[in-house]
Design an enzyme around this catalytic site. Structure first.
Site, PDB file in Angstrom:
ATOM      1  N   LYS A  11       0.805  -1.220   0.000  1.00 32.50           N
ATOM      2  CA  LYS A  11       0.000   0.000   0.000  1.00 32.50           C
ATOM      3  C   LYS A  11       0.841   1.274   0.000  1.00 32.50           C
ATOM      4  O   LYS A  11       0.384   2.315  -0.471  1.00 32.50           O
ATOM      5  CB  LYS A  11      -0.962   0.002   1.192  1.00 32.50           C
TER       6      LYS A  11
ATOM      7  N   ALA B 103      -2.512  -0.264  16.687  1.00 34.02           N
ATOM      8  CA  ALA B 103      -1.851   0.929  16.137  1.00 34.02           C
ATOM      9  C   ALA B 103      -1.111   0.622  14.841  1.00 34.02           C
ATOM     10  O   ALA B 103      -0.119   1.276  14.520  1.00 34.02           O
ATOM     11  CB  ALA B 103      -0.877   1.497  17.170  1.00 34.02           C
ATOM     12  N   GLY B 104      -1.605  -0.337  14.070  1.00 36.05           N
ATOM     13  CA  GLY B 104      -0.966  -0.658  12.799  1.00 36.05           C
ATOM     14  C   GLY B 104      -1.500   0.187  11.660  1.00 36.05           C
ATOM     15  O   GLY B 104      -2.105   1.245  11.862  1.00 36.05           O
TER      16      GLY B 104
ATOM     17  N   GLY C 187     -15.423  -7.199   9.541  1.00 33.46           N
ATOM     18  CA  GLY C 187     -14.445  -7.003   8.489  1.00 33.46           C
ATOM     19  C   GLY C 187     -15.001  -7.236   7.097  1.00 33.46           C
ATOM     20  O   GLY C 187     -14.568  -6.589   6.141  1.00 33.46           O
TER      21      GLY C 187
END
Length: 278
Positions: A71, A132-133, A241
């Site tokens: 990405k 926190a990814g 998801g």
């Protein structure tokens, strides 16, 4: 110029890629839209192999979906990226135009917003983010649009906390940091976004309050997660998801094919059936 026989190609790239549901979702959209000359595949591509793959594309190619670890690696190979993608330095969608340009966008962020809106969450006064990814930064970008107050991020390290603070400053979100050891407190927020890997939130199931707000758990396999199951058992609203995957894929189909609206219901059904068959 596009191919003279009308054939158009698209695909998802990443590593690992074998379990990606993107081909199922996009092919379902093509079938519903009558795009018989369109194909959508998956390719195992890592960062080292990405430039060669991109430069080898011919005029039949219309678009690409990018997953990890590509990405950010894709950005230098593009002619332009959207403000949304720039805000989190991550591109998950590439549209290849007839004049040869490669434009990048991020549909994860509007996909999150659309998935929440579908469950009736238009605005929230505060929120909590677990993890926190890379997905957490997209969650902050989505929250910058719908959250009017502070967002508390529960992280495992000081470095991760600093990263989340930095994203908050960049995105205009009031981010407050708490240690993962205090993660049970997150479940009292009106909106909780869990961005952690499978199993990471299992220890929190007994802490779900009697009247929970909305949980957005970005995992879709295995599903439901322990936290999502406990949340639903207490009559809390749950966004999963697959909801995110479908909504971001809807936007990709619309951008790549030019057909709008993309068939959300057919794409979701195809995804549900594919997961049930695994």
């Amino acid at each position: 110029m596009a191919s003279t026989d009308g054939r158009r190609r698209a695909a998802v790239l990443g590593s690992p890629i074998a379990h990606s549901l993107s081909p199922v979702l996009h092919r379902a959209a093509y079938a519903e839209l009558g795009l018989d000359y369109w194909s959508y595949d998956r390719f195992e591509v890592d960062e080292a192999g990405l430039p060669g793959f991109i430069h080898g594309l011919d005029s039949t190619w219309a678009g690409l979906s990018l997953t990890m670890p590509l990405k950010r690696a894709i950005i230098p190979l593009l002619d332009s990226i959207s403000e949304t993608a720039s805000s989190v330095e991550a591109v998950n969608t590439v549209v290849l135009t007839d004049d040869g340009r490669r434009t990048g966008d991020n549909t994860d962020i509007p996909g999150m917003i659309a998935a929440l809106r579908e469950r009736g969450v238009e605005k929230t006064e505060s929120a909590a983010v677990l993890g926190a990814g890379a997905t957490a930064s997209s969650a902050l970008a989505a929250l910058s649009e719908i959250c009017t107050g502070p967002v508390t991020a529960y992280v495992r390290s000081r470095e991760r906390g600093q990263e989340m603070r930095g994203w908050g400053e960049r995105l205009g979100v009031d981010v407050r940091i708490s240690d993962w050891a205090e993660a049970e407190q997150a479940l009292r927020a009106p909106l909780v976004i869990a961005t952690t890997p499978a199993g990471a939130t299992d220890a929190l199931t007994d802490a779900v309050p009697d009247r929970p707000g909305t949980l957005f758990d970005v995992l879709y396999e295995p599903w439901p997660t322990g936290l999502a199951a406990a949340w639903a058992a207490r009559n809390g609203a749950v966004v999963g998801g697959l909801d995110l995957l479908v909504h971001q894929a809807v936007l990709q189909v619309e951008q790549m094919t030019g057909h709008s609206p993309a068939p959300l219901a057919a794409m979701r059904q195809a995804g549900e059936e594919a997961l049930a068959a695994r």
